[in-house]
Design an enzyme around this catalytic site. Structure first.
Site, PDB file in Angstrom:
ATOM      1  N   CYS A 112       0.968  -1.152  -0.049  1.00 19.45           N
ATOM      2  CA  CYS A 112      -0.051   0.085  -0.019  1.00 19.45           C
ATOM      3  C   CYS A 112       0.816   1.271   0.023  1.00 19.45           C
ATOM      4  O   CYS A 112       1.562   1.626  -0.963  1.00 19.45           O
ATOM      5  CB  CYS A 112      -1.015  -0.082   1.213  1.00 19.45           C
ATOM      6  N   HIS A 113       0.862   1.944   1.051  1.00 17.93           N
ATOM      7  CA  HIS A 113       1.728   3.134   1.178  1.00 17.93           C
ATOM      8  C   HIS A 113       3.187   2.950   1.721  1.00 17.93           C
ATOM      9  O   HIS A 113       3.730   3.697   1.912  1.00 17.93           O
ATOM     10  CB  HIS A 113       0.966   4.206   2.068  1.00 17.93           C
TER      11      HIS A 113
END
Length: 187
Positions: A112-113
Protein backbone atom coordinates in the site's frame (compact mmCIF):
# COMPACT_ATOMS: atom_id res chain seq x y z
CA UNK A 1 2.73 -28.99 7.39
CA UNK A 2 6.15 -27.72 6.35
CA UNK A 3 7.30 -24.65 8.28
CA UNK A 4 8.92 -22.72 5.41
CA UNK A 5 10.22 -19.92 7.64
CA UNK A 6 11.28 -21.85 10.75
CA UNK A 7 14.30 -20.14 12.28
CA UNK A 8 13.73 -16.86 10.39
CA UNK A 9 13.31 -13.59 12.29
CA UNK A 10 11.19 -10.90 10.66
CA UNK A 11 11.04 -7.24 11.69
CA UNK A 12 7.71 -5.46 11.16
CA UNK A 13 8.36 -1.72 11.15
CA UNK A 14 5.26 0.29 12.04
CA UNK A 15 3.90 3.18 14.07
CA UNK A 16 0.50 4.73 14.79
CA UNK A 17 -1.81 4.76 11.79
CA UNK A 18 -0.70 1.56 10.04
CA UNK A 19 -3.50 -0.22 8.16
CA UNK A 20 -4.48 -2.98 10.59
CA UNK A 21 -5.09 -5.80 8.09
CA UNK A 22 -1.77 -5.00 6.35
CA UNK A 23 0.05 -5.94 9.55
CA UNK A 24 -2.18 -8.64 11.04
CA UNK A 25 -2.73 -10.79 7.93
CA UNK A 26 0.92 -10.86 6.75
CA UNK A 27 2.10 -11.41 10.33
CA UNK A 28 -0.29 -14.35 10.67
CA UNK A 29 1.05 -15.83 7.41
CA UNK A 30 4.63 -15.44 8.66
CA UNK A 31 3.84 -16.92 12.09
CA UNK A 32 2.03 -19.88 10.49
CA UNK A 33 5.19 -20.64 8.51
CA UNK A 34 7.30 -20.65 11.66
CA UNK A 35 8.85 -17.17 11.53
CA UNK A 36 9.52 -15.20 14.69
CA UNK A 37 8.03 -11.73 14.15
CA UNK A 38 8.68 -8.52 16.09
CA UNK A 39 6.83 -5.23 15.82
CA UNK A 40 9.49 -2.51 15.78
CA UNK A 41 8.49 1.12 16.33
CA UNK A 42 10.14 4.43 17.26
CA UNK A 43 8.55 4.25 20.72
CA UNK A 44 7.97 1.40 23.19
CA UNK A 45 4.48 0.62 24.44
CA UNK A 46 1.61 0.27 22.01
CA UNK A 47 0.78 1.55 18.55
CA UNK A 48 -2.72 2.13 17.23
CA UNK A 49 -3.93 0.75 13.92
CA UNK A 50 -6.18 2.37 11.35
CA UNK A 51 -8.97 -0.02 10.33
CA UNK A 52 -10.22 1.07 6.89
CA UNK A 53 -12.34 4.08 7.99
CA UNK A 54 -11.63 4.54 11.69
CA UNK A 55 -9.11 3.81 14.41
CA UNK A 56 -8.58 0.11 15.02
CA UNK A 57 -6.89 -2.00 17.68
CA UNK A 58 -3.76 -1.27 19.67
CA UNK A 59 -0.72 -3.52 19.30
CA UNK A 60 2.18 -4.09 21.65
CA UNK A 61 5.56 -2.97 20.35
CA UNK A 62 8.14 -5.73 20.80
CA UNK A 63 11.20 -3.51 20.46
CA UNK A 64 11.96 0.14 19.82
CA UNK A 65 14.02 1.16 16.81
CA UNK A 66 16.77 2.17 19.27
CA UNK A 67 17.07 -1.45 20.50
CA UNK A 68 17.50 -3.23 17.17
CA UNK A 69 19.75 -3.63 14.18
CA UNK A 70 18.95 -5.07 10.77
CA UNK A 71 21.69 -7.61 11.50
CA UNK A 72 19.31 -9.29 13.99
CA UNK A 73 16.66 -10.03 11.33
CA UNK A 74 16.35 -12.07 8.16
CA UNK A 75 13.63 -9.97 6.50
CA UNK A 76 11.53 -6.82 6.84
CA UNK A 77 7.77 -6.21 6.49
CA UNK A 78 6.45 -2.67 5.93
CA UNK A 79 2.67 -2.35 6.35
CA UNK A 80 0.98 0.64 4.78
CA UNK A 81 -1.68 3.03 5.93
CA UNK A 82 -1.54 6.72 5.11
CA UNK A 83 -0.21 7.95 8.47
CA UNK A 84 2.27 5.17 9.27
CA UNK A 85 4.90 5.55 6.50
CA UNK A 86 4.54 9.33 6.53
CA UNK A 87 5.62 9.39 10.18
CA UNK A 88 8.34 6.76 9.76
CA UNK A 89 9.97 8.50 6.82
CA UNK A 90 10.80 11.47 9.06
CA UNK A 91 12.58 9.23 11.58
CA UNK A 92 16.21 8.84 10.48
CA UNK A 93 16.73 5.67 12.54
CA UNK A 94 13.73 4.03 10.84
CA UNK A 95 14.99 5.10 7.40
CA UNK A 96 18.48 3.76 8.14
CA UNK A 97 16.99 0.49 9.46
CA UNK A 98 15.20 0.00 6.12
CA UNK A 99 18.30 0.92 4.11
CA UNK A 100 20.38 -1.66 6.00
CA UNK A 101 18.12 -4.50 4.82
CA UNK A 102 18.82 -3.51 1.23
CA UNK A 103 22.55 -3.05 1.84
CA UNK A 104 22.76 -6.60 3.19
CA UNK A 105 20.59 -8.11 0.43
CA UNK A 106 17.81 -9.19 2.78
CA UNK A 107 14.25 -9.50 1.47
CA UNK A 108 11.73 -6.72 2.12
CA UNK A 109 7.94 -6.72 1.65
CA UNK A 110 5.97 -3.45 1.50
CA UNK A 111 2.26 -2.94 0.85
CA UNK A 112 0.00 0.00 0.00
CA UNK A 113 1.65 3.25 1.20
CA UNK A 114 4.60 1.32 2.70
CA UNK A 115 6.84 2.04 -0.32
CA UNK A 116 6.94 5.71 0.74
CA UNK A 117 9.49 4.63 3.31
CA UNK A 118 11.50 2.95 0.52
CA UNK A 119 11.60 6.27 -1.34
CA UNK A 120 13.01 8.00 1.74
CA UNK A 121 15.61 5.24 2.15
CA UNK A 122 16.61 5.84 -1.51
CA UNK A 123 16.31 2.17 -2.50
CA UNK A 124 13.78 2.26 -5.37
CA UNK A 125 15.87 3.68 -8.22
CA UNK A 126 15.91 1.18 -11.08
CA UNK A 127 13.52 -1.19 -9.29
CA UNK A 128 10.13 -2.47 -10.44
CA UNK A 129 7.37 -2.22 -7.85
CA UNK A 130 3.76 -1.36 -7.12
CA UNK A 131 1.93 0.57 -4.41
CA UNK A 132 -1.31 2.29 -3.64
CA UNK A 133 -2.06 4.36 -6.79
CA UNK A 134 -1.53 7.72 -5.03
CA UNK A 135 2.14 6.80 -4.41
CA UNK A 136 2.79 6.06 -8.11
CA UNK A 137 4.18 9.47 -9.10
CA UNK A 138 6.39 9.65 -6.00
CA UNK A 139 7.89 6.27 -6.87
CA UNK A 140 8.41 7.21 -10.51
CA UNK A 141 10.03 10.51 -9.49
CA UNK A 142 12.38 8.49 -7.24
CA UNK A 143 13.44 6.38 -10.26
CA UNK A 144 11.23 3.30 -9.87
CA UNK A 145 9.25 1.55 -12.59
CA UNK A 146 5.68 1.45 -11.25
CA UNK A 147 3.41 -1.44 -12.30
CA UNK A 148 -0.33 -1.80 -11.62
CA UNK A 149 -0.40 -5.43 -10.41
CA UNK A 150 -1.56 -7.22 -7.27
CA UNK A 151 2.00 -8.23 -6.42
CA UNK A 152 5.39 -7.35 -7.92
CA UNK A 153 8.69 -9.02 -7.01
CA UNK A 154 12.09 -7.57 -7.88
CA UNK A 155 15.16 -9.39 -6.49
CA UNK A 156 13.84 -9.86 -2.95
CA UNK A 157 11.57 -6.80 -2.88
CA UNK A 158 7.86 -7.70 -2.74
CA UNK A 159 5.22 -4.99 -3.13
CA UNK A 160 1.42 -4.87 -3.39
CA UNK A 161 -1.20 -2.17 -3.87
CA UNK A 162 -3.92 -2.59 -1.23
CA UNK A 163 -5.61 -4.92 1.28
CA UNK A 164 -7.39 -6.84 -1.52
CA UNK A 165 -3.93 -7.97 -2.70
CA UNK A 166 -2.92 -9.50 0.64
CA UNK A 167 -3.37 -13.18 -0.36
CA UNK A 168 -0.98 -12.77 -3.34
CA UNK A 169 1.30 -10.53 -1.27
CA UNK A 170 1.54 -13.13 1.50
CA UNK A 171 2.40 -15.96 -0.91
CA UNK A 172 5.23 -14.01 -2.56
CA UNK A 173 6.45 -12.60 0.76
CA UNK A 174 6.79 -16.10 2.25
CA UNK A 175 8.55 -17.31 -0.91
CA UNK A 176 11.06 -14.44 -0.96
CA UNK A 177 11.66 -14.55 2.80
CA UNK A 178 12.29 -18.29 2.52
CA UNK A 179 14.89 -17.73 -0.21
CA UNK A 180 16.78 -15.34 2.07
CA UNK A 181 19.53 -13.03 0.89
CA UNK A 182 19.24 -11.88 -2.73
CA UNK A 183 22.53 -10.89 -4.32
CA UNK A 184 20.83 -8.28 -6.52
CA UNK A 185 18.95 -6.65 -3.62
CA UNK A 186 20.78 -3.37 -3.11
CA UNK A 187 20.61 0.08 -1.64
Amino acid sequence: MEMKLKGKRVAILATDGFEQVELTDPRKALDEQGAETHIISPEKGTIKAWDMTNWGDSFEVDKSIDEVSADEYDALLLPGGVLNPDQLRTNQKAVQFVREFFQSGKPVAAICHGPQLLIEADVVRGRKLTSYPSVRTDLQNAGAEWVDAEVVTDHGLVTSRKPDDIPAFNRKMVEEFREGVHVQQHA
